[in-house]
Design a protein around this motif. Sequence first.
Motif, PDB file in Angstrom:
ATOM      1  N   UNK A 143       0.835  -1.199   0.000  1.00 59.92           N
ATOM      2  CA  UNK A 143       0.000   0.000   0.000  1.00 59.92           C
ATOM      3  C   UNK A 143       0.870   1.250   0.000  1.00 59.92           C
ATOM      4  N   UNK A 144       0.437   2.227  -0.788  1.00 58.69           N
ATOM      5  CA  UNK A 144       1.069   3.545  -0.794  1.00 58.69           C
ATOM      6  C   UNK A 144       0.166   4.447   0.026  1.00 58.69           C
ATOM      7  N   UNK A 159      10.277   5.384   0.660  1.00 59.89           N
ATOM      8  CA  UNK A 159       9.573   6.659   0.693  1.00 59.89           C
ATOM      9  C   UNK A 159       8.784   6.828  -0.606  1.00 59.89           C
ATOM     10  N   UNK A 160       7.829   7.745  -0.588  1.00 57.49           N
ATOM     11  CA  UNK A 160       6.997   7.952  -1.767  1.00 57.49           C
ATOM     12  C   UNK A 160       6.743   9.446  -1.961  1.00 57.49           C
ATOM     13  N   UNK A 237       6.469  10.107  -7.431  1.00 50.17           N
ATOM     14  CA  UNK A 237       7.626  10.163  -8.320  1.00 50.17           C
ATOM     15  C   UNK A 237       7.929   8.808  -8.945  1.00 50.17           C
ATOM     16  N   UNK A 238       7.632   7.724  -8.219  1.00 55.44           N
ATOM     17  CA  UNK A 238       7.864   6.414  -8.828  1.00 55.44           C
ATOM     18  C   UNK A 238       6.991   6.209 -10.059  1.00 55.44           C
ATOM     19  N   UNK A 262       3.693  10.013   3.581  1.00 54.22           N
ATOM     20  CA  UNK A 262       3.327   8.964   2.626  1.00 54.22           C
ATOM     21  C   UNK A 262       4.534   8.086   2.329  1.00 54.22           C
ATOM     22  N   UNK A 263       4.301   6.795   2.284  1.00 46.48           N
ATOM     23  CA  UNK A 263       5.374   5.846   2.008  1.00 46.48           C
ATOM     24  C   UNK A 263       4.768   4.579   1.424  1.00 46.48           C
ATOM     25  N   UNK A 264       5.639   3.696   1.002  1.00 50.48           N
ATOM     26  CA  UNK A 264       5.212   2.398   0.483  1.00 50.48           C
ATOM     27  C   UNK A 264       5.387   1.387   1.602  1.00 50.48           C
TER      28      UNK A 264
END
Length: 309
Positions: A143-144, A159-160, A237-238, A262-264
């Motif tokens: 989950x992001x 990181x996201x 950005x990914x 926010x992160x993955x």
Amino acid sequence: MFDPDYDSFLQVLSAGSLSAAARALRLSPASLSKRLTRLEDRLGVRLLHRTTRRIALTEAGRDLRDTLTQTRGMLQAVEDRIAGRGTSIAGRLRMTAPTSFGRMHLAPCLPAFLLQHPQIDLTLDLTDQFVDLLASNYDLAIRVTANVPVSLVGHRLATSGRVLCASPAYLASNGLPATLADLRGHRLLAADGQLPWHLAGPGGSTVHDGISHVRTNSSELVRELALDGCGIALRSLWDVAPALKSGALVRVLPMFAGSHDAAIFAVHPPTPLLNARLRAMIDHLALALDQRIGRCRTTYHRSGGRAGK
């Protein structure tokens, strides 16, 4: 493992309907309904509002589901430990992930893992729909997000960083917003559940609400609409670093970025003992995704952008 009535109850939740669960259990819908009624009579509560096509949990049903799911995980961990399977990286592993992220970044990480652990029986389902891990048979979800529910255990993988962006064609036709308030005069693009936007800016954290110009459950479609000049989107950005580097997308309001929280994450239901195959997958993804997402940030920085940390 459980009382047959409990197993029937969990199968109905996993299948999503009485008729589908009956087929999986090789029972008639009437026979399965009798099992559920017997369980409800025994407990003295209504667990489900049900038809042959649709079911809905009552509050008592949610309580029983959560308890049984945790108990099943504890029993499985004890069995693995006693049988000496706690360190064996083998067996079934069911995962779910967002469609775009799964295709772009998760899939390339899997061949090395499967080569190293050939006895893993892996299932990976990609969907942008919310998956209730406590009511499903999935072992792990990617989950992001900025918030992992307290009912689940989250492992931060990478990181996201997220940025506001749009195509040059859209901005040429609609103008470049100078302030956050200017976004009210623009078409916004977001998948279901992605608005309001939680942003970090010069004055700290802020929230910008609005209505997406196109309603969709697909985050991947949002990126394509932004590329085609349909509006402004908040994208990871990914997901858009190559488009930002090529100029197909440009950053909007560069003083703002998606919330730094926010992160993955890899998330799973609570368990007293993380089995070896789950631990191996989480460790593998933490290393592989950190490298991949790091390259996306590097690509963006080299193109002259400024990403949120």
